[in-house]
Write a protein that holds these residues in place. Structure first.
Motif, PDB file in Angstrom:
ATOM      1  N   GLU A 297      -5.435   0.864 -10.905  1.00  0.00           N
ATOM      2  CA  GLU A 297      -4.212  -0.135 -10.841  1.00  0.00           C
ATOM      3  C   GLU A 297      -3.226   0.684 -10.678  1.00  0.00           C
ATOM      4  N   LEU A 298      -3.118   2.154 -10.641  1.00  0.00           N
ATOM      5  CA  LEU A 298      -1.879   2.868 -10.765  1.00  0.00           C
ATOM      6  C   LEU A 298      -1.527   3.214  -9.307  1.00  0.00           C
ATOM      7  N   ASN A 299      -0.391   3.339  -9.209  1.00  0.00           N
ATOM      8  CA  ASN A 299       0.273   4.144  -7.652  1.00  0.00           C
ATOM      9  C   ASN A 299      -0.108   3.458  -6.608  1.00  0.00           C
ATOM     10  N   THR A 300      -0.596   2.250  -6.713  1.00  0.00           N
ATOM     11  CA  THR A 300      -1.253   1.495  -5.660  1.00  0.00           C
ATOM     12  C   THR A 300      -0.086   1.417  -4.428  1.00  0.00           C
ATOM     13  N   GLY A 301       1.274   1.391  -4.801  1.00  0.00           N
ATOM     14  CA  GLY A 301       2.272   1.283  -4.058  1.00  0.00           C
ATOM     15  C   GLY A 301       2.362   2.484  -2.986  1.00  0.00           C
ATOM     16  N   GLY A 302       1.833   3.763  -3.385  1.00  0.00           N
ATOM     17  CA  GLY A 302       2.104   4.968  -2.611  1.00  0.00           C
ATOM     18  C   GLY A 302       1.170   4.817  -1.357  1.00  0.00           C
ATOM     19  N   TYR A 303       0.005   4.062  -1.641  1.00  0.00           N
ATOM     20  CA  TYR A 303      -0.913   3.957  -0.480  1.00  0.00           C
ATOM     21  C   TYR A 303      -0.856   2.979   0.474  1.00  0.00           C
ATOM     22  N   GLU A 304       0.030   1.904  -0.015  1.00  0.00           N
ATOM     23  CA  GLU A 304       0.279   0.769   0.906  1.00  0.00           C
ATOM     24  C   GLU A 304       0.447   0.835   2.274  1.00  0.00           C
ATOM     25  N   MET A 305       1.070   1.946   2.785  1.00  0.00           N
ATOM     26  CA  MET A 305       1.225   1.946   4.313  1.00  0.00           C
ATOM     27  C   MET A 305       0.326   3.040   4.870  1.00  0.00           C
ATOM     28  N   SER A 306      -0.765   2.932   4.309  1.00  0.00           N
ATOM     29  CA  SER A 306      -1.841   4.200   4.839  1.00  0.00           C
ATOM     30  C   SER A 306      -2.473   3.835   6.365  1.00  0.00           C
ATOM     31  N   ALA A 307      -2.484   2.470   6.528  1.00  0.00           N
ATOM     32  CA  ALA A 307      -3.032   2.179   7.885  1.00  0.00           C
ATOM     33  C   ALA A 307      -1.743   2.524   8.928  1.00  0.00           C
ATOM     34  N   GLN A 308      -0.670   2.332   8.695  1.00  0.00           N
ATOM     35  CA  GLN A 308       0.528   2.671   9.571  1.00  0.00           C
ATOM     36  C   GLN A 308       0.569   4.139   9.720  1.00  0.00           C
ATOM     37  N   THR A 309       0.352   4.729   8.676  1.00  0.00           N
ATOM     38  CA  THR A 309       0.375   6.342   8.722  1.00  0.00           C
ATOM     39  C   THR A 309      -0.737   6.961   9.592  1.00  0.00           C
ATOM     40  N   SER A 310      -1.762   6.422   9.444  1.00  0.00           N
ATOM     41  CA  SER A 310      -2.946   6.952  10.215  1.00  0.00           C
ATOM     42  C   SER A 310      -2.713   6.734  11.755  1.00  0.00           C
TER      43      SER A 310
END
Lengths: 224, 483
Positions: free
Chosen positions: B171-184
């Motif tokens: 449940e934690l730090n989910t915000g940090g990976y929200e943009m993973s698709a864009q990043t890749s």
């Protein structure tokens, strides 16, 4: 007063010999050993005899200058060179060409032909067998009957053309093209018809002509 | 005249070094490009995306472990001296604020108290064994579970009890990976860009090389007025530059040798012309004296000797003519201008010029040529030269026959040949007049050049020369002998 010739030759021995020979044949000769004053001396001359190899200005240059100043003055080139390009270069302005060593009779004959061709006739009539041809007056007289022979325009032109090339054999093509000014067409009988009529008027016996000779296989000739 | 100095070949600036550079870059590609693309991504996100997409405020993110831990201790501190009911109320409040976080507290009497909305299944009292069991469970699940325990009132002693919060790490730090698709996407894009860049650089390298080689090739094949290729302007000192330099050197060398050749040719022509003049002038003088002598009173013997001298002079002059002509002709300085020409007309005109001489020498001229023109492709000037030589040979070497025949003969195939015949003693006999060889060599050379063929048949009873258009690889000069 004889006909005046200008002779340009640098070699003293040949010059002396030709000079004397021509004087012996009744011409007045001015002999120059270089081409420098050729143009001035050419003024009163009827014919120029020009050697190709001259010190300073070469014969071709001198000849071209004379021809430019006096287009109607005939030039006879004498040369020790016979290569084809020399012939072409020389004949572009020269009226005739003779290579050394030459026979004095040949030189005299060529001079005569050139003078006749350029219209420098003597006042004496030309004697052709039984005919007297007054070239200046365009008159032909039968010596034996003392009658004048009248020719048509074309007949006269053909006869004059042959007389101007006196002693030379002319082919049918040469005569036709010289008189009519058109290229000769194969098998054209016009010239032969004219010559037949001409012979009927001129010859004693048209069946065995003496004035206009037929040179079999070659052409026609009027010989003095 | 050399253009510039020879460019020095250093390793830097050679094609090899440039190609090696590209290869090295390609090899270093993988280890270098990833960090580079990462940095690139950071920069892109920081500079570009940072302004477009509102970045999650890391410090205010309630679900960051740091934030959660400090909040929990802060709240515990604030509850100092509060009644258990007040603490319950606060717990409810906190649970409402952090719905993902499970929380409970244990009071001083070891009773377990939970907010009303709690999902935890806990024992009513918190014994020492419970604490050990919880800690053990927590330790096992530490990678999945995040727990914070705080003493209420921040007492070092357990005067008011302690409070516990736990939350699944997922449940934690989910915000940090929200943009993973864009990043890749960006990451992949940068790598692709690098690949394309590499391909483009390699492509440019070879295209440039190819263009320069083609330029060199066209410079080699294009001929200018001088008949030589133009030198190339050298721009680079690499291998192709060296090649261009060598090419220029070759062009200069060719130019100078061509110039030298022309000078030598000019010298030769002048020499021949001078030689001709120097030989003929004395000959003319000698001849003039012979002519003069002929006019003098001479004995029959003297006249005969003089006639012989004159004949020999003529032969000598002819020999000089032919020798010089042959020299000039074979030096290849004469260009042919072949055109369709009536050969019979030329033969007639040539015969007309020679006729007076034949007449004078007492020759019977048997000339019979067809009326209709006969067109051959030839150079009129050169063909006249051939006839002149042949006619001259007849006069000089077949004098005894006193005959010249000029005919056009037709073979079985209907092809015409010009035949010039004499009734001399033949070419093999000693006519006393040598020197026909060089004249015939000239005729042979000229006929060959004009694509004509020549057959000579010579017997003791005469010689005849046939000239006809050569078909195919017919040799120009054949000497047939009839016995």
């Amino acid at each position: 007063m004889g006909i005046h010739l200008l002779y340009i030759e640098d070699d003293a021995e040949i010059g002396n010999w030709v000079h004397e020979d021509l004087i012996g044949r009744g011409y007045e000769v001015t002999w120059l050993q270089s081409g420098e004053h050729a143009l001035e001396k050419a003024a009163g001359s009827r014919l120029v005899i020009l050697d190709v190899m001259l010190p300073g200005l070469d014969g071709f240059t001198v000849g071209q200058r004379i021809k430019k100043a006096y287009p109607d003055l005939p030039i006879l080139m004498l040369s020790a060179r016979t290569s084809i390009d020399d012939k072409l270069e020389g004949l572009q302005f020269a009226d005739d060409y003779l290579t050394k060593p030459f026979h004095p009779d040949e030189l005299a004959a060529r001079i005569e032909v050139l003078l006749r061709r350029s219209g420098s006739f003597s006042s004496e009539p030309l004697v052709l067998k039984h005919l007297l041809v007054y070239e200046r007056e365009n008159r032909i007289v039968n010596k034996e009957t003392d009658e004048e022979i009248l020719l048509t325009g074309k007949q006269f032109q053909i006869f004059t053309y042959l007389v101007r090339h006196l002693g030379q054999i002319l082919t049918k093509e040469q005569i036709y093209e010289g008189v009519w000014g058109d290229p000769y067409l194969d098998g054209d009988k016009t010239l032969m018809v004219h010559i037949r009529y001409l012979r009927e008027k001129l010859e004693r016996d048209p069946a065995s002509p003496e004035i206009i000779e037929t040179i079999r296989g070659v052409g026609y000739r009027v010989k003095a | 005249m050399r253009e510039g100095k020879r460019p020095k070949s250093r390793f830097r600036g050679t094609l090899l070094s440039r190609y090696l550079l590209i290869i090295v870059v390609a090899l270093l590609f993988i280890p270098v490009v990833f960090p580079v693309s990462l940095i690139g991504y950071q920069l892109v996100q920081g500079v570009v995306l940072g302004n477009l997409v509102p970045k999650p405020e890391e410090r205010n993110d309630p679900y960051r472990t740091n934030n959660l831990e400090s909040m929990w201790h802060r709240e515990a501190q604030k509850l100092k001296g509060k009644t258990p009911d007040q603490i319950d109320a606060k717990m409810n409040e906190l649970h409402a604020a952090y719905p993902k976080v499970d929380m409970f507290w244990v009071d001083a009497k070891s009773r377990v108290r939970q907010p009303g909305t709690s999902r935890l299944d806990l024992p009513p009292t918190w014994e020492a064994a419970d604490a050990v069991a919880y800690l053990k469970r927590y330790k096992e699940n530490t990678s999945q579970q995040f727990s914070v325990i705080a003493f209420i009132g921040d007492d070092k002693k357990l005067s008011q009890g302690f409070m516990v919060m736990q939350v699944a790490r997922s449940e934690l730090n989910t915000g940090g990976y929200e943009m993973s698709a864009q990043t890749s996407m960006i990451f992949f894009g940068i790598i692709m860009l690098m690949f394309l860049l590499f391909i483009a650089v390699s492509w440019m390298f070879f295209v440039n090389m190819r263009r320069r080689l083609l330029r060199l090739q066209s410079a080699m094949t294009v001929q200018h007025d001088s008949g030589l290729p133009e030198p190339i302007i050298i721009k680079k000192a690499d291998e192709i530059g060296q090649l261009e330099y060598a090419f220029n050197g070759m062009v200069y060398q060719l130019g100078s040798s061509l110039k030298r050749e022309r000078e030598e040719e000019e010298l030769r022509k002048r020499l021949i012309a001078n030689l001709s003049h120097d030989l003929r002038t004395p000959l003319t003088v000698v001849r003039s004296h012979v002519f003069s002598l002929q006019k003098e009173q001479l004995s029959d013997k003297g006249r005969e000797l003089l006639k012989l001298t004159e004949t020999k002079l003529g032969d000598l002059s002819g020999l000089i003519d032919n020798l010089l002509s042959y020299n000039l002709l074979t030096s290849g300085k004469y260009t042919l201008h072949p055109e369709s020409t009536d050969v019979l007309r030329i033969v007639r005109e040539s015969a007309a010029a020679w006729y007076p001489l034949w007449e004078k020498e007492g020759f019977e001229a048997d000339i019979e040529l067809p009326e209709n023109p006969l067109f051959w492709t030839l150079d009129a000037q050169w063909f006249r030269r051939i006839l002149d030589n042949l006619f001259q040979n007849v006069v000089r070497h077949a004098h005894s026959g006193r005959y010249i025949g000029i005919h056009a003969e037709r073979d079985a195939a209907g092809k015409y040949a010009i035949v010039i015949s004499d009734k001399g003693k033949g070419m093999q006999s000693a006519s006393g007049d040598k020197g026909a060889g060089i004249g015939l060599a000239i005729v042979g050379f000229l006929t060959r050049e004009m694509g004509l063929a020549m057959d000579i048949s010579s017997t003791g009873g005469g010689t005849s020369v046939l000239i006809y258009p050569a078909s195919g690889s017919e040799p120009g000069l054949k000497l047939k002998e009839r016995v």
